[in-house]
Design a protein around this motif. Structure first.
Motif, mmCIF file in Angstrom:
data_model
loop_
_atom_site.group_PDB
_atom_site.id
_atom_site.type_symbol
_atom_site.label_atom_id
_atom_site.label_comp_id
_atom_site.label_asym_id
_atom_site.label_seq_id
_atom_site.Cartn_x
_atom_site.Cartn_y
_atom_site.Cartn_z
ATOM 1 N N ALA A 24 21.994 44.212 -60.274
ATOM 2 C CA ALA A 24 22.845 45.394 -60.449
ATOM 3 C C ALA A 24 22.420 46.479 -59.464
ATOM 4 O O ALA A 24 21.240 46.617 -59.138
ATOM 5 C CB ALA A 24 22.747 45.900 -61.880
ATOM 6 N N TRP A 25 23.377 47.255 -58.991
ATOM 7 C CA TRP A 25 23.102 48.266 -57.982
ATOM 8 C C TRP A 25 23.993 49.480 -58.217
ATOM 9 O O TRP A 25 24.926 49.446 -59.019
ATOM 10 C CB TRP A 25 23.354 47.710 -56.577
ATOM 11 C CG TRP A 25 24.694 47.054 -56.401
ATOM 12 C CD1 TRP A 25 25.069 45.798 -56.821
ATOM 13 C CD2 TRP A 25 25.861 47.610 -55.763
ATOM 14 N NE1 TRP A 25 26.387 45.549 -56.487
ATOM 15 C CE2 TRP A 25 26.896 46.625 -55.839
ATOM 16 C CE3 TRP A 25 26.123 48.829 -55.136
ATOM 17 C CZ2 TRP A 25 28.165 46.853 -55.309
ATOM 18 C CZ3 TRP A 25 27.391 49.054 -54.605
ATOM 19 C CH2 TRP A 25 28.395 48.067 -54.702
ATOM 20 N N GLU A 26 23.683 50.571 -57.540
ATOM 21 C CA GLU A 26 24.448 51.801 -57.680
ATOM 22 C C GLU A 26 24.969 52.231 -56.323
ATOM 23 O O GLU A 26 24.252 52.147 -55.317
ATOM 24 C CB GLU A 26 23.575 52.915 -58.275
ATOM 25 C CG GLU A 26 24.319 54.222 -58.521
ATOM 26 C CD GLU A 26 23.468 55.261 -59.240
ATOM 27 O OE1 GLU A 26 23.338 56.377 -58.721
ATOM 28 O OE2 GLU A 26 22.930 54.921 -60.317
ATOM 29 N N GLU A 27 26.215 52.665 -56.293
ATOM 30 C CA GLU A 27 26.811 53.107 -55.042
ATOM 31 C C GLU A 27 26.098 54.341 -54.512
ATOM 32 O O GLU A 27 25.945 55.334 -55.219
ATOM 33 C CB GLU A 27 28.294 53.432 -55.241
ATOM 34 C CG GLU A 27 28.982 53.911 -53.967
ATOM 35 C CD GLU A 27 30.444 54.235 -54.167
ATOM 36 O OE1 GLU A 27 31.107 54.599 -53.184
ATOM 37 O OE2 GLU A 27 30.929 54.117 -55.323
ATOM 38 N N PRO A 28 25.630 54.331 -53.256
ATOM 39 C CA PRO A 28 24.980 55.517 -52.693
ATOM 40 C C PRO A 28 25.982 56.639 -52.466
ATOM 41 O O PRO A 28 27.183 56.403 -52.315
ATOM 42 C CB PRO A 28 24.398 55.006 -51.368
ATOM 43 C CG PRO A 28 25.191 53.787 -51.035
ATOM 44 C CD PRO A 28 25.624 53.186 -52.323
ATOM 45 N N ASP A 29 25.487 57.876 -52.427
ATOM 46 C CA ASP A 29 26.367 59.026 -52.231
ATOM 47 C C ASP A 29 26.942 59.078 -50.828
ATOM 48 O O ASP A 29 28.086 59.482 -50.622
ATOM 49 C CB ASP A 29 25.610 60.325 -52.536
ATOM 50 C CG ASP A 29 25.308 60.485 -54.018
ATOM 51 O OD1 ASP A 29 25.956 59.792 -54.829
ATOM 52 O OD2 ASP A 29 24.424 61.294 -54.358
ATOM 53 N N GLU A 74 25.354 54.834 -45.978
ATOM 54 C CA GLU A 74 24.186 54.128 -46.489
ATOM 55 C C GLU A 74 24.573 52.703 -46.868
ATOM 56 O O GLU A 74 25.621 52.474 -47.456
ATOM 57 C CB GLU A 74 23.617 54.852 -47.714
ATOM 58 C CG GLU A 74 22.953 56.184 -47.414
ATOM 59 C CD GLU A 74 22.345 56.781 -48.670
ATOM 60 O OE1 GLU A 74 21.725 56.019 -49.448
ATOM 61 O OE2 GLU A 74 22.510 57.997 -48.887
ATOM 62 N N PRO A 75 23.709 51.732 -46.548
ATOM 63 C CA PRO A 75 24.028 50.341 -46.893
ATOM 64 C C PRO A 75 24.210 50.150 -48.390
ATOM 65 O O PRO A 75 23.535 50.780 -49.198
ATOM 66 C CB PRO A 75 22.812 49.567 -46.383
ATOM 67 C CG PRO A 75 22.238 50.430 -45.299
ATOM 68 C CD PRO A 75 22.456 51.835 -45.773
ATOM 69 N N VAL A 101 17.531 45.989 -43.170
ATOM 70 C CA VAL A 101 18.452 46.201 -44.293
ATOM 71 C C VAL A 101 19.879 45.917 -43.826
ATOM 72 O O VAL A 101 20.371 46.559 -42.900
ATOM 73 C CB VAL A 101 18.348 47.647 -44.816
ATOM 74 C CG1 VAL A 101 19.362 47.889 -45.923
ATOM 75 C CG2 VAL A 101 16.935 47.934 -45.297
ATOM 76 N N PRO A 102 20.581 44.955 -44.439
ATOM 77 C CA PRO A 102 21.934 44.611 -43.996
ATOM 78 C C PRO A 102 22.952 45.681 -44.389
ATOM 79 O O PRO A 102 22.826 46.332 -45.418
ATOM 80 C CB PRO A 102 22.222 43.300 -44.729
ATOM 81 C CG PRO A 102 21.400 43.384 -45.981
ATOM 82 C CD PRO A 102 20.146 44.125 -45.578
ATOM 83 N N ASP A 103 23.960 45.835 -43.538
ATOM 84 C CA ASP A 103 25.016 46.810 -43.806
ATOM 85 C C ASP A 103 26.376 46.132 -43.707
ATOM 86 O O ASP A 103 26.884 45.617 -44.682
ATOM 87 C CB ASP A 103 24.883 47.984 -42.834
ATOM 88 C CG ASP A 103 25.758 49.162 -43.228
ATOM 89 O OD1 ASP A 103 26.310 49.161 -44.341
ATOM 90 O OD2 ASP A 103 25.896 50.103 -42.415
#
Length: 487
Positions: A379-384, A388-389, A429-431
């Motif tokens: 699970a992850w959270e959308e960055p502001d 940001e990746p 870090v992949p984007d």
């Protein structure tokens, strides 16, 4: 990371899916990867043909090897610069190329090249895999990837749209676009169709198989006009009823859509039809289409007054399904939120959404319902910040590729079975991620060479987002200004 799915198909279904792709299902231990680079109101609408000036092509490489079948490759941008090129079947590393800055990449549409948005325009990366027609079949080749010297000029390179063997490059800095044969995208001076809208704006253009061309008109302050031209550049239709227009996609039977802040515009034949959202503000800014379905998947946002700079992005859990044949728009609620890099389509037209719960949600577009959810990442959270990746989804044939920035990994998922059959570890870090098919380019008039044959005896073988494009797909990114192009 879990590799199980909530609903697995029968073994024959999995076997059939693999046979269609002619891929091995061998799992891969996480392989370290190296980085590679090779991504106005009342304005006039004109189109013409000319040679598109660009810088000279790079010298061809001498490491060419013939292979039995098309060899798809994956190109991944890494945070801070550089790109990694992987074998799309095994996720083994192929090459790395160094490149500075925040990189945006797009499929060039010819099965071989990737367009990197950079200062001065769209730079061509040769991913080193391609097919060449030979009578009733094709031959396939691979070589080392190389960042060429070819740059298609643009003040602010933005959306790239590929469809029916044609590639449209939109320049936000001028509001114009050039359209070339996808097979010629790596040439220094390809013959091009040019489109002028009259003023700089964040827009898009797409040429249909019969030469009709859809493009936007606007200014940097306001954009609400969609124009349809015929093959000769004569205006067929125009609508000013698409405020905040953003993103596009194509669907079955040569239909197309352009997203608006209060619905969506559908292109069918010589007409433009506005389908209103069920809410006064219902923004559909990112879309994903499929040649196998008349229904276009889109995002859906309701919070008109939200200040993303201070409040963060709207974390919507609703997607839109626009039936371009019936002229209807249906909303579907998901168990989790998602972002502009979360939308894709399966090989048979399934609608795919990568949720912040870490699951790939598979929707039946005709029934407007979730058929299964496949756990892929944590699970992850959308960055502001939209730059940001965050986990990104890209689909090629029956495989969904999902990046996981938190673990510096990329995963390959069988859409039908839900099996995560390969995972690779990256050096960064992949984007963004793009797939090149290694197949023979489509012919612009609608014909196409034979694809995917085995080499047998006697045979040869762009705050709201948008910016990804394969056939029928749209760009993914948030709306606003960005390094190397508008989002």
């Amino acid at each position: 990371m879990s590799t199980s799915a909530t609903a697995l198909p029968t073994a024959p279904a999995r076997t059939a899916a693999r046979r269609r792709r002619s891929w091995s299902a061998a799992a891969l231990l996480g392989a370290p990867l190296l980085a590679l680079a090779a991504c106005g109101d009342g304005g006039s609408s004109t189109a013409s043909s000319s040679a598109a000036p660009s810088t000279p092509a790079a010298e061809p490489t001498s490491d060419v090897a013939e292979v039995a079948t098309a060899t798809p490759r994956l190109v991944v941008t890494l945070e801070g610069g550089d790109l990694a090129v992987l074998d799309a079947t095994t996720l083994e590393p192929v090459a790395d190329v160094e490149m500075d800055g925040y990189l945006r990449i797009n499929d060039a549409g010819d099965g071989r090249h990737v367009l990197v948005s950079t200062t001065g325009g769209f730079r061509v990366l040769d991913a080193g895999t391609w097919g060449e027609p030979h009578g009733d079949h094709s031959h396939y080749y691979t070589s080392d990837p190389v960042l060429t010297d070819v740059v298609h000029p643009a003040e602010t390179p933005a959306h790239v749209v590929t469809h029916a063997g044609r590639t449209a490059l939109f320049d936000d800095g001028t509001g114009g676009a050039v359209v070339v044969d996808s097979a010629d995208v790596a040439e220094a001076d390809p013959q091009a169709r040019t489109v002028e809208s009259g003023a700089a704006h964040h827009g898009v253009a797409v040429e249909m198989a019969d030469g009709r061309l859809v493009h936007t008109v606007g200014t940097e302050e306001e954009r609400s006009t969609v124009v349809l031209l015929d093959a000769e550049g004569t205006e067929l239709a125009r609508t000013d009823e698409c405020p905040g227009m953003h993103g596009e996609a194509t669907a079955a039977d040569e239909a197309a859509v352009v997203g608006c802040e209060d619905g969506i515009v559908v292109v069918r034949g010589d007409t433009l039809t506005k389908i209103a959202a069920p809410d006064a503000y219902g923004r559909i800014g990112n879309q994903a289409g499929s040649e196998e379905s008349a229904v276009v998947l889109g995002d859906y946002k309701r919070d008109e007054g939200r200040d993303s700079a201070t409040e963060g992005p709207e974390r919507t859990q609703t997607v839109s399904l626009t039936d371009t044949a019936a002229g209807t728009l249906t909303l579907v609620d998901l168990p989790a939120s998602y972002t502009f890099r979360s939308l894709g389509r399966g090989e048979d037209g399934e609608a795919l959404v990568l949720g912040t719960d870490g699951a790939l949600h598979v929707l039946d577009p005709a029934a407007a319902s979730i058929t299964r959810s496949v756990p892929v990442v944590e699970a992850w959270e959308e960055p502001d910040d939209w730059q940001e990746p965050r986990p990104a989804l890209r689909v090629h044939e029956g495989t969904a590729y999902v990046t996981e920035p938190a673990t510096r990994e990329v995963h390959a998922v069988d859409v039908v079975s839900g099996e995560v059959f390969a995972t690779a570890s990256l050096d960064g870090v992949p984007d963004e991620v793009v797939v090149v098919s290694g197949a023979t380019p489509a012919v612009p008039d609608g014909g196409a060479p034979v694809e995917g044959e085995e080499h047998a005896e006697g045979e040869h073988d762009h705050a709201e987002g948008d910016h990804d494009h394969a056939e029928g797909e749209a760009h993914d990114h948030e709306d606003g200004d960005a390094v190397a192009g508008r989002r």
